[in-house]
Design a protein around this motif. Structure first.
Motif, mmCIF file in Angstrom:
data_model
loop_
_atom_site.group_PDB
_atom_site.id
_atom_site.type_symbol
_atom_site.label_atom_id
_atom_site.label_comp_id
_atom_site.label_asym_id
_atom_site.label_seq_id
_atom_site.Cartn_x
_atom_site.Cartn_y
_atom_site.Cartn_z
ATOM 1 N N ILE A 1 0.876 -1.173 0.000
ATOM 2 C CA ILE A 1 0.000 0.000 0.000
ATOM 3 C C ILE A 1 0.912 1.220 0.000
ATOM 4 C CG2 ILE A 1 -1.806 1.246 1.225
ATOM 5 C CD1 ILE A 1 -2.601 -1.409 2.542
ATOM 6 N N ILE A 2 1.072 1.832 -1.177
ATOM 7 C CA ILE A 2 1.997 2.943 -1.342
ATOM 8 C C ILE A 2 1.273 4.247 -1.040
ATOM 9 C CG2 ILE A 2 3.608 4.087 -2.894
ATOM 10 C CD1 ILE A 2 4.292 1.175 -2.184
ATOM 11 N N GLN A 3 1.794 4.980 -0.076
ATOM 12 C CA GLN A 3 1.137 6.193 0.377
ATOM 13 C C GLN A 3 1.450 7.391 -0.515
ATOM 14 O OE1 GLN A 3 2.586 6.132 4.551
ATOM 15 N NE2 GLN A 3 0.454 5.859 5.130
ATOM 16 N N GLY A 4 0.563 8.393 -0.437
ATOM 17 C CA GLY A 4 0.742 9.626 -1.182
ATOM 18 C C GLY A 4 0.460 10.823 -0.291
ATOM 19 N N TYR A 5 0.253 11.994 -0.912
ATOM 20 C CA TYR A 5 0.094 13.229 -0.144
ATOM 21 C C TYR A 5 -1.021 14.089 -0.737
ATOM 22 C CZ TYR A 5 4.722 12.072 1.734
ATOM 23 O OH TYR A 5 5.781 11.447 2.345
ATOM 24 N N ASN A 6 -1.624 14.889 0.138
ATOM 25 C CA ASN A 6 -2.532 15.956 -0.264
ATOM 26 C C ASN A 6 -1.900 17.297 0.088
ATOM 27 O OD1 ASN A 6 -4.788 14.430 -1.265
ATOM 28 N ND2 ASN A 6 -5.275 13.881 0.860
ATOM 29 N N LEU A 7 -1.976 18.241 -0.838
ATOM 30 C CA LEU A 7 -1.410 19.564 -0.586
ATOM 31 C C LEU A 7 -2.403 20.438 0.168
ATOM 32 C CD1 LEU A 7 0.302 20.367 -4.010
ATOM 33 C CD2 LEU A 7 1.358 19.475 -1.922
ATOM 34 N N ASN A 8 -1.869 21.364 0.921
ATOM 35 C CA ASN A 8 -2.715 22.343 1.605
ATOM 36 C C ASN A 8 -3.476 23.182 0.579
ATOM 37 O OD1 ASN A 8 -2.407 21.944 4.403
ATOM 38 N ND2 ASN A 8 -0.407 22.946 4.389
ATOM 39 N N PRO A 9 -4.738 23.464 0.837
ATOM 40 C CA PRO A 9 -5.473 24.353 -0.066
ATOM 41 C C PRO A 9 -4.952 25.790 0.064
ATOM 42 C CG PRO A 9 -6.803 23.833 1.862
ATOM 43 C CD PRO A 9 -5.575 22.983 1.953
ATOM 44 N N GLY A 10 -5.109 26.553 -1.004
ATOM 45 C CA GLY A 10 -4.716 27.948 -0.956
ATOM 46 C C GLY A 10 -3.285 28.219 -1.364
ATOM 47 N N LEU A 11 -2.531 27.169 -1.714
ATOM 48 C CA LEU A 11 -1.170 27.390 -2.194
ATOM 49 C C LEU A 11 -1.212 27.959 -3.609
ATOM 50 C CD1 LEU A 11 0.518 24.046 -1.030
ATOM 51 C CD2 LEU A 11 0.704 26.282 0.071
ATOM 52 N N TYR A 12 -0.279 28.836 -3.921
ATOM 53 C CA TYR A 12 -0.232 29.409 -5.255
ATOM 54 C C TYR A 12 1.199 29.849 -5.583
ATOM 55 C CZ TYR A 12 -0.218 33.871 -2.763
ATOM 56 O OH TYR A 12 0.102 34.902 -1.909
ATOM 57 N N GLY A 13 1.441 30.089 -6.878
ATOM 58 C CA GLY A 13 2.733 30.594 -7.323
ATOM 59 C C GLY A 13 3.875 29.631 -7.069
ATOM 60 N N PRO A 14 5.071 30.166 -6.829
ATOM 61 C CA PRO A 14 6.261 29.325 -6.624
ATOM 62 C C PRO A 14 6.127 28.366 -5.445
ATOM 63 C CG PRO A 14 6.895 31.616 -6.997
ATOM 64 C CD PRO A 14 5.408 31.609 -6.840
ATOM 65 N N THR A 15 5.385 28.784 -4.406
ATOM 66 C CA THR A 15 5.217 27.893 -3.246
ATOM 67 C C THR A 15 4.444 26.651 -3.637
ATOM 68 O OG1 THR A 15 5.245 29.776 -1.728
ATOM 69 C CG2 THR A 15 4.305 27.721 -0.909
ATOM 70 N N LYS A 16 3.377 26.818 -4.413
ATOM 71 C CA LYS A 16 2.591 25.661 -4.853
ATOM 72 C C LYS A 16 3.423 24.758 -5.753
ATOM 73 C CE LYS A 16 -1.675 24.253 -7.139
ATOM 74 N NZ LYS A 16 -2.928 24.703 -7.806
ATOM 75 N N THR A 17 4.189 25.365 -6.669
ATOM 76 C CA THR A 17 5.017 24.566 -7.574
ATOM 77 C C THR A 17 6.025 23.737 -6.798
ATOM 78 O OG1 THR A 17 4.781 26.215 -9.330
ATOM 79 C CG2 THR A 17 6.638 24.676 -9.507
ATOM 80 N N ARG A 18 6.666 24.374 -5.824
ATOM 81 C CA ARG A 18 7.661 23.646 -5.045
ATOM 82 C C ARG A 18 7.029 22.525 -4.236
ATOM 83 N NH1 ARG A 18 11.928 26.038 -0.552
ATOM 84 N NH2 ARG A 18 13.158 24.144 -0.418
ATOM 85 N N CYS A 19 5.922 22.806 -3.595
ATOM 86 C CA CYS A 19 5.248 21.774 -2.804
ATOM 87 C C CYS A 19 4.772 20.629 -3.688
ATOM 88 C CB CYS A 19 4.065 22.391 -2.057
ATOM 89 S SG CYS A 19 4.521 23.531 -0.726
ATOM 90 N N GLN A 20 4.266 20.960 -4.859
ATOM 91 C CA GLN A 20 3.777 19.922 -5.763
ATOM 92 C C GLN A 20 4.923 19.041 -6.254
ATOM 93 O OE1 GLN A 20 0.984 21.446 -8.525
ATOM 94 N NE2 GLN A 20 0.901 19.596 -9.783
ATOM 95 N N ASN A 21 6.052 19.644 -6.563
ATOM 96 C CA ASN A 21 7.201 18.856 -7.005
ATOM 97 C C ASN A 21 7.713 17.938 -5.899
ATOM 98 O OD1 ASN A 21 7.113 20.050 -9.522
ATOM 99 N ND2 ASN A 21 8.712 21.549 -9.080
ATOM 100 N N LEU A 22 7.611 18.384 -4.658
ATOM 101 C CA LEU A 22 8.072 17.563 -3.536
ATOM 102 C C LEU A 22 7.292 16.265 -3.396
ATOM 103 C CD1 LEU A 22 8.718 20.308 -0.846
ATOM 104 C CD2 LEU A 22 10.349 18.510 -1.425
ATOM 105 N N VAL A 23 6.032 16.256 -3.823
ATOM 106 C CA VAL A 23 5.183 15.077 -3.606
ATOM 107 C C VAL A 23 4.793 14.388 -4.904
ATOM 108 C CG1 VAL A 23 4.280 16.049 -1.459
ATOM 109 C CG2 VAL A 23 3.040 16.444 -3.595
ATOM 110 N N THR A 24 5.301 14.843 -6.051
ATOM 111 C CA THR A 24 4.954 14.206 -7.324
ATOM 112 C C THR A 24 5.601 12.830 -7.411
ATOM 113 O OG1 THR A 24 4.743 16.325 -8.458
ATOM 114 C CG2 THR A 24 5.087 14.384 -9.829
#
Length: 607
Positions: free
Chosen positions: A490-513
Motif C-alpha cells: 500500500i503505497i502512500q501519497g500526499y494531499n497539498l494544503n489548499p490555498g497554495l499558489y505561485g512558486p510555493t505551490k510549484t515547489r510543494c507539488q514537485n516535492l510530492v509528485t
C-alpha cells in the motif's frame, strides 16, 4: 571560486605536525622572534632618552667642575651610543629576517582566488578551511564559538580525495562552523549518476535529483521512448537513452532512472567529471519489502509466506524465469554482477563479494545507507556542494505501516544466508559510511546538521501538506499525485494544503509528485515533439481497440492515463520476458525490439 560572501573574510594558519626543522622555524617566527624583538626594541627605545639625559647631565656637571674626568665620561657615552646603535641594527635585521621567513612560508601556502584578487591563506582571520595537506590546517578565530576540527589524518578519505588547488579542499570543516557557508566555497556538481537500487528509499532520492535538475534546466539521461526505466533488467547500453542515437542532446547532466549498471556504457553518455553514487539497505528489511511488493513473480508466487519461501523456495527458484532476479541478491544484480551463488561453496561467496566490493569502490564516489537517510543526505549535500534545501524531501513510494511485517531473528538469519552477497556488500559499505562521516564531518557536526534538515522538513510539511503527512492512496484527492500501486504493498501519497499558489505551490507539488508522473513531465519538457507524437499514437491505438466490459477499481480509475496504462501492462505480463537477463548480448538488440520485450515485463515501469 569562493563566493563573494567571503570577500571580507580573513584567515589564520597553524602549521601542525610538520617536519622538525619546519616546526622549529615556525615556532621561532611565531613565539620567539616577534615578541622578544619587540620587547627589546621597546626597552632600547625607552632607554635611549634616559641615556642621553644622563649624558647631558654629566657634561653639565663637568662644565661646572663637578666631574673631573669629562673626557673619560664622553668616551663611555660614545661606547654606550655605539652599543645602542648595534643593538637597534640587530633588532632591525632580526625583524627583517623574520619577515622574510614568514613571506617564504606564505609563498608555499595555497592561494584562493576571489574575483581578480588572490588571497594567501596566512593572514590573521576568522574562517575555517580544511586543506588536503597533512601539515596545514586553517583554524577559526571566530569569537562566538570554536569549531570542532577533525584530526590531521582525517582530512582525506578514499571516496572524496581533497588535494590542494581543487574546489573540494575548501569544503569539509567550514560547514562545521556554518553549514550554509560550505555551498559558497565550492562549485555545485551538476554531472551526476545515481544508481537507483530497489526498495532502498531510492525513489525519494530520485525526486531530489529531479527537482534539482528541473529547477536549473539541466538535461536528464531519460529512457528511450518514454520508458520510466533504462530497459532494466538488461545491462545498460548507451542507446537506451533518448537523444543519444539521434544526437539531439549535446550534454547530459543527470542519469538516475533504474538500470543495471555497466560502467563503460554509462561513460559513453556522461561527462568525465561525473559524480557517481548509490544507496544500500539492510538486506533483511529489503527482503521483507520485496516479498510484499513483488509477490507475483514466479519465485514468490507459490510461497504462502516469506519463511515458506526461504525454507522451500530453492525448489521453485529458477534463475532463467523473468523477474526472479528480484528474489535474491538484488543489490548485487543492480550493480551489474551475477546475483546467484552456490551457498555450499563459501570460498566462492567470499571471493565474489570481494570482487564486487572492489569494483563498486572503484566506480562510485559515495555509497549511502538507507537506514541513515538523513545522515546520507548530509554527506550527499557536502559531496555535491549543494544547499540544505536541495536535499530536503518527503518520503516517496513508501509503504503504509499496515503493509509491513515484523520478522523473527530466525527469519532474519535465513535472509542473510540466502542473500549472502548483498549482506557482505551492506556490511562493508555500512562501515565505510561511518568512516566517511568521521573523516569529513564528525559525529557532533553531523547531529547538528541532521537536526537542521529535520527542522526544515517539518517546516515544509507544515507549509505544503494537508494534515502534515502521508495518507493512504485512496485518500489522495489529486489524481496527478496518486502513487503507483503494485503487488500487496500500500503505497502512500500526499494531499497539498489548499490555498497554495505561485512558486510555493510549484515547489510543494514537485516535492510530492510520484516518480512515474515526474518522469513523464521531464520527458515532455525535454522532448516536446516526441512526446506529442507518442500521445497521438496512443490516442489512435485506443480508438482502434474494441470496447469491452471492464471492472476498474475506484483507485485505479482515478489514476492519470499513463500510470493506468502501465499498471495494466504489469498485471497481464508477469509470465513473459527474456529468458536470461544476465546475457549481455541482448543489449545488441535494436531499441524497437527491446521495447517490445520490456513492454511485456511486469517490472518495466516499477519505481
Amino acid at each position: 571560486m569562493l563566493s563573494e560572501k567571503l570577500l571580507n573574510v580573513q584567515f589564520t594558519i597553524k602549521i601542525q605536525r610538520t617536519l622538525p626543522t619546519e616546526q622549529r622555524d615556525w615556532v621561532r617566527l611565531r613565539s620567539s622572534h616577534t615578541p622578544v624583538v619587540e620587547e627589546e626594541v621597546r626597552s632600547q627605545e625607552e632607554g635611549a632618552p634616559k641615556q642621553r639625559a644622563k649624558g647631558n647631565q654629566k657634561a653639565a656637571e663637568h662644565q661646572h667642575g663637578i666631574d673631573e674626568t669629562g673626557v673619560e665620561r664622553r668616551v663611555q657615552e660614545h661606547h654606550q651610543h655605539l652599543q645602542l646603535s648595534n643593538t637597534v641594527n640587530k633588532v632591525k635585521y632580526s625583524r627583517k629576517e623574520a619577515r622574510g621567513k614568514v613571506s617564504a612560508v606564505k609563498a608555499t601556502l595555497p592561494k584562493v582566488t576571489l574575483g581578480n584578487d588572490k588571497l594567501h591563506l596566512g593572514v590573521p582571520g576568522s574562517v575555517v578551511l580544511q586543506l588536503g595537506h597533512p601539515a596545514i590546517r586553517a583554524v577559526s578565530t571566530l569569537p562566538h564559538k570554536p569549531p570542532q576540527l577533525p584530526s590531521t589524518n582525517q582530512l582525506k578519505s578514499r571516496n572524496s580525495p581533497a588535494t590542494l588547488g581543487t574546489n573540494s579542499v575548501v569544503e569539509g570543516v567550514i560547514s562545521d562552523l556554518n553549514p550554509e557557508v560550505a555551498t559558497a566555497t565550492c562549485r555545485p556538481k551538476n554531472h551526476i549518476v545515481f544508481l537507483k537500487t530497489h526498495k532502498t528509499a531510492s525513489s525519494t532520492i530520485l525526486n531530489i535529483l529531479y527537482r534539482y535538475g528541473d529547477s536549473r534546466n539541466l538535461t536528464f539521461a531519460l529512457p528511450l521512448n518514454k520508458h520510466s526505466q533504462l530497459f532494466y533488467p538488461f545491462f545498460f547500453a548507451s542507446h537506451f537513452v533518448e537523444g543519444v542515437r539521434s544526437r539531439s542532446v549535446k550534454e547530459f547532466h543527470i542519469m538516475c532512472n533504474h538500470m543495471r549498471f555497466r560502467p563503460p556504457e554509462v561513460r559513453k553518455v556522461m561527462p568525465k567529471d561525473t559524480f557517481y553514487f548509490s544507496i544500500l539497505k539492510n538486506p533483511v528489511a529489503m527482503m521483507e519489502s520485496i516479498f510484499t511488493y513483488y509477490k507475483s513473480i514466479p519465485a514468490f508466487h507459490k510461497a504462502h509466506s516469506l519463511d515458506d519461501f526461504l525454507d522451500n523456495g530453492w525448489r521453485d527458484y529458477n534463475t532463467s524465469l523473468p523477474n526472479n532476479h528480484y528474489a535474491r541478491n538484488i543489490l548485487t544484480f543492480d550493480f551489474g554482477f551475477d546475483n546467484n551463488v552456490a551457498t555450499e561453496t563459501p570460498g566462492d561467496l567470499e571471493t565474489r563479494a570481494a570482487t564486487a566490493i572492489g569494483a563498486i569502490e572503484q566506480d562510485f564516489h559515495l555509497i549511502l545507507i538507507s537506514e541513515y537517510f538523513d545522515e546520507s543526505m548530509i554527506l550527499l549535500k557536502r559531496a555535491l556542494c549543494w544547499s540544505l534545501d536541495d536535499v530536503v524531501s518527503f518520503k516517496l513510494n513508501s509503504r503504509s505501516e499496515r503493509a509491513r511485517h515484523m520478522l523473527s531473528p530466525h527469519t532474519a538469519d535465513k535472509i542473510r544466508a540466502w542473500n549472502g552477497l548483498d549482506w557482505r556488500l551492506y556490511l562493508h559499505f555500512n562501515a565505510t559510511f561511518w568512516r566517511h562521516v568521521d573523516t569529513t564531518v564528525g559525529r557532533e557536526a553531523m547531529r547538528r546538521e541532521v537536526t537542521r534538515l529535520q527542522e526544515r522538513r517539518a517546516e515544509l510539511a507544515k507549509t505544503c501538506l494537508k494534515d502534515g503527512g502521508a495518507v493512504d492512496p485512496s485518500q489522495v484527492k489529486d489524481a496527478g499525485l496518486k502513487p503507483f500501486q503494485y503487488g500487496a504493498a500500500i503505497i502512500q501519497g500526499y494531499n497539498l494544503n489548499p490555498g497554495l499558489y505561485g512558486p510555493t505551490k510549484t515547489r510543494c507539488q514537485n516535492l510530492v509528485t510520484p516518480e512515474l508522473q515526474y518522469t513523464d513531465t521531464l520527458y515532455t519538457k525535454q522532448f516536446p515533439e516526441l512526446a506529442a507524437r507518442q500521445r497521438q499514437a496512443a490516442k489512435l491505438a485506443a480508438s482502434q481497440r474494441q470496447p469491452g466490459p471492464a471492472k476498474v477499481s475506484p483507485n485505479k480509475a482515478a489514476m492519470p492515463g499513463p500510470v493506468r496504462v502501465r499498471e495494466a501492462r504489469h498485471s497481464r505480463t508477469a509470465r513473459s520476458g527474456p529468458r536470461n537477463p544476465n546475457a549481455q548480448n541482448q543489449n545488441d538488440l535494436p531499441p524497437s525490439a527491446l521495447s517490445k520485450i520490456t513492454a511485456a515485463r511486469s517490472d518495466r515501469n516499477m519505481p
